[in-house]
Design a protein around this motif. Structure first.
Motif, PDB file in Angstrom:
ATOM      1  N   SER A 206       0.818  -1.214   0.000  1.00  0.00           N
ATOM      2  CA  SER A 206       0.000   0.000   0.000  1.00  0.00           C
ATOM      3  C   SER A 206       0.847   1.258   0.000  1.00  0.00           C
ATOM      4  O   SER A 206       2.035   1.238   0.358  1.00  0.00           O
ATOM      5  CB  SER A 206      -0.906   0.042   1.239  1.00  0.00           C
ATOM      6  N   TRP A 215      -4.028   3.540  -0.521  1.00  0.00           N
ATOM      7  CA  TRP A 215      -4.179   2.897  -1.819  1.00  0.00           C
ATOM      8  C   TRP A 215      -3.552   1.509  -1.704  1.00  0.00           C
ATOM      9  O   TRP A 215      -2.341   1.385  -1.564  1.00  0.00           O
ATOM     10  CB  TRP A 215      -3.506   3.722  -2.905  1.00  0.00           C
ATOM     11  N   ARG A 226      -8.934   2.085  -2.697  1.00  0.00           N
ATOM     12  CA  ARG A 226      -8.577   3.280  -1.927  1.00  0.00           C
ATOM     13  C   ARG A 226      -9.473   3.319  -0.698  1.00  0.00           C
ATOM     14  O   ARG A 226     -10.694   3.424  -0.797  1.00  0.00           O
ATOM     15  CB  ARG A 226      -8.748   4.541  -2.759  1.00  0.00           C
TER      16      ARG A 226
END
Length: 292
Positions: A206, A215, A226
């Motif tokens: 992420s 994200w 997200r």
């Protein structure tokens, strides 16, 4: 979003995307291909290693760390790609048969390293996962190792909230991103589920944007999710690859998102295994170098 391949190269298991703002360089690895890769000044450099490598992180001294099954090593970035010069920094995980996986530095420049049962053979082929033997470790600037968690499946995602009071970290085997409160001593407390299982794949690596949204690359999900700061799904970002593995914000203003991916056996998709990029119009947070 218009996703493009950074280069024509397709990797077996590209991972660990890291953007070094001072040099405007992108770092990543091919875990199964035993490669550490960097694009600097538009030129691709690759260092061929002899074992799985899960992360490639520059240091404040001008070299870089590579996290291998045999431990964390310093890599001389002036050494040739066919003969990389390595110096052992530490061996954080004492469990035989484990290997390093996710690794990131916190804002203080300390390396946090998640491990897992080694699932790759000597040629980088898949081995079955049979145990939850992974851990989470913190390596400070003096190379001292602190064991933080044990009995982990596959540690992925290492992010810190803006106020430094919590760690977000996924266990891919659980399909959950957890939130760990951090005490005054910086150690993680009892975890709570922060982002639950989702039908669009399992959580991998992420990146966090400037507004605190996460994200998350979704292994097997063809997308990024997200997540809002409360762990709810804010949007689904479709990708032209089946197995995205990590992402990072880069570029001069940190609004370009880079995504690594895996090319599994039998894949028919042109971009599987590529490093992708797109200008997403959202500013991200910087990556931190190792401070030791």
């Amino acid at each position: 979003m218009k996703w493009q391949a950074l280069s024509p190269v397709r990797y077996r298991l590209a991972e660990g995307a890291f953007w070094d703002a001072p040099t405007q360089a992108l770092y990543w690895v091919d875990i199964a291909g035993f490669k550490a890769c960097r694009v600097l000044g538009g030129e691709l450099h690759t260092w061929q290693l002899s074992e799985p490598v899960s992360a490639f992180i520059p240091t404040q001294w001008g070299d870089a760390l590579v996290t291998l099954a045999s431990g964390v090593h310093r890599l001389d970035l002036t050494s040739p790609g066919h003969a990389p010069e390595l110096t052992l920094l530490c061996q954080p995980d004492p469990v035989p048969g484990n290997r390093a996986n996710e690794a990131r530095c916190d804002p203080q420049g300390r390396l946090w390293l998640g491990s897992m049962q080694n699932n790759l053979d000597a040629e980088g082929g898949d081995l079955p996962l049979e145990r939850r033997s992974g851990g989470l470790f913190r390596i400070d600037h003096q190379r001292d190792v602190k064991a933080l968690l044990s009995e982990q499946g596959i540690v992925n995602t290492l992010l810190w909230t803006a106020d430094g009071t919590a760690l977000l970290s996924a266990d891919t085997l659980d399909g959950v991103i957890y939130r760990y409160p951090l005490g005054a001593d910086g150690l993680p407390g009892p975890r709570q589920a922060w982002a639950a299982q989702h039908p669009r794949g399992a959580p991998d690596g992420s990146a966090m944007d400037a507004d605190g949204y996460v994200w998350n690359a979704r292994w097997g999900g063809h997308c990024l999710l997200r997540f809002a700061p409360d762990g709810s799904v804010d949007r689904i970002v479709e990708l032209p690859v089946e197995h995205p593995t990590s992402c990072v914000f880069g570029g001069s203003d940190l609004t370009r998102l880079y995504v690594t991916s895996s090319r599994q056996a039998g894949s028919q998709r042109e971009l599987d295994g590529a490093v992708l990029w797109a200008d997403v119009g959202v500013q991200g947070q910087i990556c931190h170098r190792y401070g030791g």
